[in-house]
Design a protein around this motif. Sequence first.
Motif, PDB file in Angstrom:
ATOM      1  N   SER A  76       0.800  -1.225   0.000  1.00  0.00           N
ATOM      2  CA  SER A  76       0.000   0.000   0.000  1.00  0.00           C
ATOM      3  C   SER A  76       0.835   1.279   0.000  1.00  0.00           C
ATOM      4  O   SER A  76       0.284   2.369  -0.189  1.00  0.00           O
ATOM      5  CB  SER A  76      -0.930   0.023   1.226  1.00  0.00           C
ATOM      6  OG  SER A  76      -1.966  -0.927   1.099  1.00  0.00           O
TER       7      SER A  76
ATOM      8  N   ASP B 243      -0.076  16.690  -6.060  1.00  0.00           N
ATOM      9  CA  ASP B 243      -0.791  15.416  -5.955  1.00  0.00           C
ATOM     10  C   ASP B 243      -0.764  14.789  -7.348  1.00  0.00           C
ATOM     11  O   ASP B 243      -1.438  15.269  -8.260  1.00  0.00           O
ATOM     12  CB  ASP B 243      -2.228  15.649  -5.493  1.00  0.00           C
ATOM     13  CG  ASP B 243      -2.976  14.343  -5.239  1.00  0.00           C
ATOM     14  OD1 ASP B 243      -2.525  13.275  -5.721  1.00  0.00           O
ATOM     15  OD2 ASP B 243      -4.018  14.382  -4.573  1.00  0.00           O
TER      16      ASP B 243
ATOM     17  N   ARG C  72      -2.087  12.388  -8.528  1.00  0.00           N
ATOM     18  CA  ARG C  72      -3.396  11.891  -8.970  1.00  0.00           C
ATOM     19  C   ARG C  72      -4.181  12.946  -9.748  1.00  0.00           C
ATOM     20  O   ARG C  72      -5.181  12.618 -10.400  1.00  0.00           O
ATOM     21  CB  ARG C  72      -4.213  11.414  -7.768  1.00  0.00           C
ATOM     22  CG  ARG C  72      -3.574  10.241  -7.023  1.00  0.00           C
ATOM     23  CD  ARG C  72      -4.281   9.947  -5.723  1.00  0.00           C
ATOM     24  NE  ARG C  72      -4.201  11.089  -4.817  1.00  0.00           N
ATOM     25  CZ  ARG C  72      -4.794  11.130  -3.630  1.00  0.00           C
ATOM     26  NH1 ARG C  72      -5.516  10.094  -3.212  1.00  0.00           N
ATOM     27  NH2 ARG C  72      -4.664  12.190  -2.853  1.00  0.00           N
TER      28      ARG C  72
ATOM     29  N   PHE D   2      -5.044  -1.129  -4.244  1.00  0.00           N
ATOM     30  CA  PHE D   2      -6.069  -0.598  -3.333  1.00  0.00           C
ATOM     31  C   PHE D   2      -5.425  -0.207  -2.002  1.00  0.00           C
ATOM     32  O   PHE D   2      -5.671  -0.829  -0.975  1.00  0.00           O
ATOM     33  CB  PHE D   2      -7.169  -1.638  -3.116  1.00  0.00           C
ATOM     34  CG  PHE D   2      -7.752  -2.171  -4.397  1.00  0.00           C
ATOM     35  CD1 PHE D   2      -8.660  -1.424  -5.138  1.00  0.00           C
ATOM     36  CD2 PHE D   2      -7.379  -3.420  -4.880  1.00  0.00           C
ATOM     37  CE1 PHE D   2      -9.185  -1.910  -6.322  1.00  0.00           C
ATOM     38  CE2 PHE D   2      -7.903  -3.921  -6.064  1.00  0.00           C
ATOM     39  CZ  PHE D   2      -8.810  -3.169  -6.795  1.00  0.00           C
TER      40      PHE D   2
ATOM     41  N   ILE E 242      -4.588   1.348   1.472  1.00  0.00           N
ATOM     42  CA  ILE E 242      -5.385   1.876   2.583  1.00  0.00           C
ATOM     43  C   ILE E 242      -5.092   3.354   2.819  1.00  0.00           C
ATOM     44  O   ILE E 242      -5.941   4.116   3.257  1.00  0.00           O
ATOM     45  CB  ILE E 242      -5.124   1.036   3.858  1.00  0.00           C
ATOM     46  CG1 ILE E 242      -6.145   1.383   4.942  1.00  0.00           C
ATOM     47  CG2 ILE E 242      -3.691   1.201   4.340  1.00  0.00           C
ATOM     48  CD1 ILE E 242      -6.112   0.466   6.139  1.00  0.00           C
ATOM     49  N   TRP E 243      -3.852   3.785   2.495  1.00  0.00           N
ATOM     50  CA  TRP E 243      -3.442   5.162   2.751  1.00  0.00           C
ATOM     51  C   TRP E 243      -4.071   6.151   1.775  1.00  0.00           C
ATOM     52  O   TRP E 243      -4.074   7.356   2.042  1.00  0.00           O
ATOM     53  CB  TRP E 243      -1.917   5.288   2.674  1.00  0.00           C
ATOM     54  CG  TRP E 243      -1.170   4.112   3.219  1.00  0.00           C
ATOM     55  CD1 TRP E 243      -0.361   3.256   2.526  1.00  0.00           C
ATOM     56  CD2 TRP E 243      -1.146   3.645   4.577  1.00  0.00           C
ATOM     57  NE1 TRP E 243       0.155   2.289   3.359  1.00  0.00           N
ATOM     58  CE2 TRP E 243      -0.310   2.497   4.629  1.00  0.00           C
ATOM     59  CE3 TRP E 243      -1.764   4.086   5.757  1.00  0.00           C
ATOM     60  CZ2 TRP E 243      -0.071   1.786   5.801  1.00  0.00           C
ATOM     61  CZ3 TRP E 243      -1.537   3.373   6.932  1.00  0.00           C
ATOM     62  CH2 TRP E 243      -0.694   2.242   6.939  1.00  0.00           C
ATOM     63  N   LEU E 244      -4.558   5.684   0.625  1.00  0.00           N
ATOM     64  CA  LEU E 244      -5.130   6.581  -0.394  1.00  0.00           C
ATOM     65  C   LEU E 244      -6.593   6.230  -0.679  1.00  0.00           C
ATOM     66  O   LEU E 244      -7.039   6.307  -1.822  1.00  0.00           O
ATOM     67  CB  LEU E 244      -4.312   6.518  -1.693  1.00  0.00           C
ATOM     68  CG  LEU E 244      -2.860   7.004  -1.627  1.00  0.00           C
ATOM     69  CD1 LEU E 244      -2.188   6.867  -2.983  1.00  0.00           C
ATOM     70  CD2 LEU E 244      -2.784   8.435  -1.128  1.00  0.00           C
ATOM     71  N   LYS E 245      -7.299   5.826   0.352  1.00  0.00           N
ATOM     72  CA  LYS E 245      -8.721   5.479   0.228  1.00  0.00           C
ATOM     73  C   LYS E 245      -8.957   4.409  -0.825  1.00  0.00           C
ATOM     74  O   LYS E 245      -9.926   4.453  -1.577  1.00  0.00           O
ATOM     75  CB  LYS E 245      -9.550   6.730  -0.065  1.00  0.00           C
ATOM     76  CG  LYS E 245      -9.465   7.771   1.043  1.00  0.00           C
ATOM     77  CD  LYS E 245     -10.295   8.993   0.724  1.00  0.00           C
ATOM     78  CE  LYS E 245     -10.199  10.023   1.836  1.00  0.00           C
ATOM     79  NZ  LYS E 245     -10.969  11.249   1.550  1.00  0.00           N
ATOM     80  N   PHE E 246      -8.012   3.464  -0.909  1.00  0.00           N
ATOM     81  CA  PHE E 246      -8.120   2.278  -1.764  1.00  0.00           C
ATOM     82  C   PHE E 246      -8.104   2.600  -3.266  1.00  0.00           C
ATOM     83  O   PHE E 246      -8.583   1.818  -4.080  1.00  0.00           O
ATOM     84  CB  PHE E 246      -9.366   1.462  -1.405  1.00  0.00           C
ATOM     85  CG  PHE E 246      -9.421   1.104   0.057  1.00  0.00           C
ATOM     86  CD1 PHE E 246      -8.617   0.097   0.564  1.00  0.00           C
ATOM     87  CD2 PHE E 246     -10.255   1.785   0.924  1.00  0.00           C
ATOM     88  CE1 PHE E 246      -8.630  -0.228   1.909  1.00  0.00           C
ATOM     89  CE2 PHE E 246     -10.282   1.466   2.278  1.00  0.00           C
ATOM     90  CZ  PHE E 246      -9.467   0.455   2.769  1.00  0.00           C
ATOM     91  N   LYS E 247      -7.519   3.745  -3.628  1.00  0.00           N
ATOM     92  CA  LYS E 247      -7.387   4.111  -5.042  1.00  0.00           C
ATOM     93  C   LYS E 247      -5.906   4.202  -5.377  1.00  0.00           C
ATOM     94  O   LYS E 247      -5.262   5.213  -5.089  1.00  0.00           O
ATOM     95  CB  LYS E 247      -8.099   5.432  -5.319  1.00  0.00           C
ATOM     96  CG  LYS E 247      -9.605   5.348  -5.120  1.00  0.00           C
ATOM     97  CD  LYS E 247     -10.278   6.673  -5.393  1.00  0.00           C
ATOM     98  CE  LYS E 247     -11.789   6.559  -5.179  1.00  0.00           C
ATOM     99  NZ  LYS E 247     -12.478   7.851  -5.400  1.00  0.00           N
TER     100      LYS E 247
END
Length: 193
Positions: free
Chosen positions: A15, A30, A32, A94, A96-101
Motif C-alpha cells: 500500500s 498530488d 493523482r 487498493f 489503505i493510505w489513499l482510500k483504496f485508489k
Amino acid sequence: MGEWIILVISYLLGSIPFGFLIARYSSKMDIRTKGSGNIGSTNVLRVLGKKAALITLIGDMLKGVIPVMVVKFTTENLILLYLTGIMAVIGHMFPIWLKFKGGKGVATGSAILLCISPKIGIMTCLTWLLVFALSRISSLAAIIAIALSPIYAYWFCGLQPDLPLFCFALAVLILCKHTANIKRLLKGEEKKI
C-alpha cells in the motif's frame, strides 16, 4: 495466526504509494491530479521525469520483493508465498493510505514474478520491453506481458499447476485494473510515451 500477520504486512507494504509520496515531497503536487491520474511510474515519468519515475519504479518493485523474499527464504509453504505476492499487488492497487485508489500493479507484480520464478519473470519483462519498443505504449506492453505470464508458467512448469494458477490470478488482477486502458486501445486513443 502468523500467516495472517504476514499477509497483512504484505498488504500494508504494497500500500505504500511511492509515486504519490515522491510527487508530494519533490514537487508539492498530488500526482493523482496530473497526467493520467495514476500513481505508478509511467505517470510519474510523464509528469516529473526520469529520475522520479525510476525511484517510483524501484520502490514499487521492492514493496513486492521484500515480503515475498522473506517468505521464500523462511518457509516452504508455496500457498503462503503466492498469497503474499497477491496481497502486495492488492495493496498497490487498493492502498489503505489513499482510500483504496492506487496503481495498476505492473511493476510490483513483475518484481514478484522475478522473485518467485526468474524464468517467468524474465520472459514477462522481455515481452514488456519488446512490445513497448514496437508500440511506445506502456499499457499495451503491460497488458500483453502479464496476459502471457500464465502461458510462460505453463511452458516452464507445466507439471506444477500451482504456478500457472498463481500467474493467472495475478494476470486477472492486473488486467482488471487496465479496463480503461483496454477501451482506449480499442478506440486508438491510448497515449504513447
